[in-house]
Write an enzyme that holds these catalytic residues in place. Sequence first.
Site, PDB file in Angstrom:
ATOM      1  N   ASP A 319      10.650  45.008 -28.471  1.00  0.00           N
ATOM      2  CA  ASP A 319       9.770  45.712 -28.903  1.00  0.00           C
ATOM      3  C   ASP A 319       8.600  45.694 -28.224  1.00  0.00           C
ATOM      4  OD1 ASP A 319       9.889  47.994 -31.426  1.00  0.00           O
ATOM      5  OD2 ASP A 319       8.229  47.017 -30.330  1.00  0.00           O
ATOM      6  N   SER A 433      18.419  63.872 -29.833  1.00  0.00           N
ATOM      7  CA  SER A 433      17.948  63.839 -31.195  1.00  0.00           C
ATOM      8  C   SER A 433      18.416  65.941 -31.416  1.00  0.00           C
ATOM      9  CB  SER A 433      16.535  63.528 -31.118  1.00  0.00           C
ATOM     10  OG  SER A 433      15.173  64.877 -31.910  1.00  0.00           O
ATOM     11  N   TYR A 446       9.877  66.025 -25.597  1.00  0.00           N
ATOM     12  CA  TYR A 446      11.293  64.460 -26.101  1.00  0.00           C
ATOM     13  C   TYR A 446      12.184  65.680 -26.527  1.00  0.00           C
ATOM     14  CZ  TYR A 446      13.044  62.808 -30.686  1.00  0.00           C
ATOM     15  OH  TYR A 446      13.015  61.736 -31.351  1.00  0.00           O
ATOM     16  N   ALA A 478      16.283  59.615 -39.802  1.00  0.00           N
ATOM     17  CA  ALA A 478      15.661  59.354 -40.107  1.00  0.00           C
ATOM     18  C   ALA A 478      13.799  59.112 -41.050  1.00  0.00           C
ATOM     19  CB  ALA A 478      15.793  56.858 -40.435  1.00  0.00           C
ATOM     20  N   ARG A 481       7.944  55.385 -38.339  1.00  0.00           N
ATOM     21  CA  ARG A 481       6.743  55.784 -38.258  1.00  0.00           C
ATOM     22  C   ARG A 481       6.485  57.023 -37.243  1.00  0.00           C
ATOM     23  NH1 ARG A 481       4.526  52.122 -33.785  1.00  0.00           N
ATOM     24  NH2 ARG A 481       5.619  52.472 -32.596  1.00  0.00           N
TER      25      ARG A 481
HETATM   26  P1  NAI Z   1       9.287  53.955 -34.510  1.00  0.00           P
HETATM   27  O1  NAI Z   1       8.823  54.266 -34.056  1.00  0.00           O
HETATM   28  O2  NAI Z   1      10.023  52.809 -35.475  1.00  0.00           O
HETATM   29  O3  NAI Z   1      10.740  53.270 -33.458  1.00  0.00           O
HETATM   30  C1  NAI Z   1      10.418  52.905 -32.054  1.00  0.00           C
HETATM   31  C2  NAI Z   1      10.395  51.514 -30.972  1.00  0.00           C
HETATM   32  O4  NAI Z   1      10.444  52.119 -29.851  1.00  0.00           O
HETATM   33  C3  NAI Z   1       9.155  50.940 -32.078  1.00  0.00           C
HETATM   34  O5  NAI Z   1       9.036  50.159 -32.623  1.00  0.00           O
HETATM   35  C4  NAI Z   1       8.270  51.385 -30.548  1.00  0.00           C
HETATM   36  O6  NAI Z   1       7.243  50.398 -30.195  1.00  0.00           O
HETATM   37  C5  NAI Z   1       9.482  50.741 -29.868  1.00  0.00           C
HETATM   38  N1  NAI Z   1       8.753  51.528 -28.304  1.00  0.00           N
HETATM   39  C6  NAI Z   1       8.405  52.758 -28.309  1.00  0.00           C
HETATM   40  N2  NAI Z   1       8.338  52.090 -26.504  1.00  0.00           N
HETATM   41  C7  NAI Z   1       8.645  51.076 -26.032  1.00  0.00           C
HETATM   42  C8  NAI Z   1       8.861  50.369 -25.164  1.00  0.00           C
HETATM   43  N3  NAI Z   1       8.724  51.366 -23.511  1.00  0.00           N
HETATM   44  N4  NAI Z   1       9.637  49.194 -24.888  1.00  0.00           N
HETATM   45  C9  NAI Z   1       9.591  49.066 -25.887  1.00  0.00           C
HETATM   46  N5  NAI Z   1       9.805  49.400 -26.821  1.00  0.00           N
HETATM   47  C10 NAI Z   1       8.976  50.504 -27.093  1.00  0.00           C
HETATM   48  O7  NAI Z   1      10.680  55.158 -35.285  1.00  0.00           O
HETATM   49  P2  NAI Z   1      11.930  55.182 -35.295  1.00  0.00           P
HETATM   50  O8  NAI Z   1      12.700  56.532 -35.542  1.00  0.00           O
HETATM   51  O9  NAI Z   1      13.412  54.263 -35.324  1.00  0.00           O
HETATM   52  O10 NAI Z   1      13.012  55.609 -33.548  1.00  0.00           O
HETATM   53  C11 NAI Z   1      13.853  55.376 -33.032  1.00  0.00           C
HETATM   54  C12 NAI Z   1      14.750  56.009 -31.848  1.00  0.00           C
HETATM   55  O11 NAI Z   1      15.259  57.137 -32.559  1.00  0.00           O
HETATM   56  C13 NAI Z   1      13.994  56.673 -31.244  1.00  0.00           C
HETATM   57  O12 NAI Z   1      14.743  56.832 -29.888  1.00  0.00           O
HETATM   58  C14 NAI Z   1      13.620  58.513 -31.580  1.00  0.00           C
HETATM   59  O13 NAI Z   1      13.260  58.982 -31.069  1.00  0.00           O
HETATM   60  C15 NAI Z   1      15.233  57.972 -32.290  1.00  0.00           C
HETATM   61  N6  NAI Z   1      15.140  59.427 -33.260  1.00  0.00           N
HETATM   62  C16 NAI Z   1      14.539  59.428 -34.668  1.00  0.00           C
HETATM   63  C17 NAI Z   1      14.934  59.856 -35.252  1.00  0.00           C
HETATM   64  C18 NAI Z   1      14.389  59.904 -36.800  1.00  0.00           C
HETATM   65  O14 NAI Z   1      14.413  61.041 -37.785  1.00  0.00           O
HETATM   66  N7  NAI Z   1      13.497  58.760 -36.979  1.00  0.00           N
HETATM   67  C19 NAI Z   1      15.510  61.079 -35.451  1.00  0.00           C
HETATM   68  C20 NAI Z   1      15.709  61.688 -33.890  1.00  0.00           C
HETATM   69  C21 NAI Z   1      15.833  60.446 -32.758  1.00  0.00           C
END
Ligand code: NAI
Length: 702
Positions: A319, A433, A446, A478, A481
Amino acid sequence: MALNLDAIGEKIGPIEKEYSWRDVVLYALGVGAGFDELEYVYEKDLKVIPTFSIATIIDFLFELGAKANVNTAGILHGEQEIVFHRPIPTEGKFITTGHIKNYYDLGDKGAIIVGESITKDAKGKKLFTSTITIVGRLDGNFGGEKPPKKTIQFPDTDPDFVVEDCPSPDQPLIYRLSGDLFALHVDPKFARQVGFKEPIMHGLCTLGFACRALIKTLVPGRPDKVRRISCRFSKPLYPGTPIKTLIWKVSDDKALYRVVNAKTGDVILDMGEFEFGELVRERIDFTGKVAVVTGAGGGLGRAYAIELAKRGAKVIVNDLGGSRDGTGASKTPAQKVVDEIKAIGGEAYANYDNVATKEGGENIIKTAIERFGRIDILINNAGILRDKSFTKMDPDMWHGVMDVHLHGAYYVTRPAFLKMKEQGYGRIIFTTSAAGLYGNFGQANYSAAKLALVGFMNTLKEEGEKYNIKVNTVAPLAVSRLTQDIFPEDMLDKAKPEYVVPLVLYLVSDKCDISGRIYNAGVGSYNRVVIGTGPGIMLSEKGEVPSPEKIKENLDYICSLKDFKVYKNLTEQLTDLLSSLNKKPDQDAKGESTIFNSPNEVFAAMPKAFKKDASKGVDVSFLFKISGKSGGEWVVKISNGNLDITEGVIDNPTTTLEMEDKDFLDMMNGKLPAMQAYTSGKLKISGDIMKSQLIEKLFKLN
Ligand code: NAI
């Protein structure tokens, strides 16, 4: 003739038995199922009565008897136990191997032969284990040991449930078609010779009746929840005798039962045990596997990393630790998750690289290999958001999102894929997504990046196939943030990232042999998304380029998704397209792509579509009354194999069919099923309604 005492432990089988839904239904009929348990006898949404398993491998019992050299004139089925490891599929193959486990001596009452077998499916998955006891009534006094005493303590109370039933007088005649053709159950002469007044019920048939009763009472509608069933066949039963299954529920997952002759009270099946609940499934385990989860410092990534570690994987927790829009960086999030994993006894290592650079991607995978020696699993999860309506979306917003989601996945996956190829094993997840799959206001960047990952997967699954690299894509839902501001308060718990984890973990496990698929996962619901291709229409049969007007006219057909296909790859789609080009036009005259534009065309095509062979002995006249602009009245007469079609009406037609021209054409062009037309009132039939069914038999229009 004496028992072959040396045969203990010798292998029996493999005995292979292929079966289809018809066998499943035949068995169900043989054990008394009917209209009130349609799920066992109708191929639509068919369920299998689990005791079907033992009836189908009955040859094992005969081979067991033959190997033991039992005197067949005295042979009886003594006891039966079946332990289920998986639900029994509605069709497939049983491959059974087993051996004689033991012999016991009952003196003048005969001998007992115990056989054990394991049945697997064609892929080698264990379906059920059977322990079978044969009584050889004429084989006793061979000097063997006495059988161990078996007791089952039945409660001292009335049964909790009593299920009444009555096998028909002909029951064994149906049941035997499932495999047990032994003469005792069909031949009156043989039955008398061996001491019965007439053929008796198969013990396993009565067990099938009991199994139905137990399922109905304890796990209604869920035969897949039967974990174990056993009984002793204590007395013969003559067909046509009413029975009662007495059931005592002794715990949440176990019952004892007996089947009694309802007339005499004799116990027919005794010492019955029935265990139920979800079948214990093979655990998905990651011991020895190395996983990389990008963006695992929080949200979904953290949940994947923790569960992978709990199940034995060594995890690289990557991360960058930036903010929601990707700016900034911090080591804290990744380190915290590593600490959490270590605190529960797991193995993990933090990496703080940026997925959006070539060096970052390479270093993440290098860290896995240097630390843990390999890379089996890659979950591309890192993500950011820079939402704005399209007109306000500047290049920074566009590229920032592309860089993390799409290019980031490329930078990390490439070095991982190279190593997986070398290893001959790999599991990769891309995170898409719903915004990309279906669209969402304010997320053009996105959505584009997320759907690009689907294209990426489609090709990678092809390139990874021969190296056992499986690539799948998940659209999670889910609270994290990224999404916390769109979820109402009461959804926070219902949409925990933990609900997405099971699907992703299955997809990255060695139990998964699926590749190239897209799934939605969240709030406990999981489904598959496909890119489907409709049947379309060939508008250029003779090589001419169709006009835009022709496209407009045929839009319904072009847009139809009826019987759509999901192609495995471009080659499959192209082959399909080319084969539609190569179809001869006259082949199509009656084939799928014949399109009727007016009722007149339909009646003109009828002589060609007439199936003379099917019309023998048919003497009918159909009057078609088609309303609407292109409508009219037609009479179709079939007599002595001759077809006569005229415009107009006749008196007393056999059947009259009335429809609007539009609906009639839809029906004839295969867009409206006849049954649906009738039940929705679009098709009105009078006169002899049953005869209308002949139309489909006599004409092959579409
Ligand atoms: P989140 O923000 O909690 O997790 C994403 C993580 O990726 C963060 O901890 C961030 O620091 C890390 N990150 C961002 N850019 C980075 C980089 N360049 N290099 C390394 N790490 C990096 O969000 P979440 O929801 O857990 O998202 C996870 C994945 O699921 C993402 O790809 C998001 O687009 C996808 N997603 C999530 C949905 C949801 O309902 N939460 C819906 C659809 C897709």
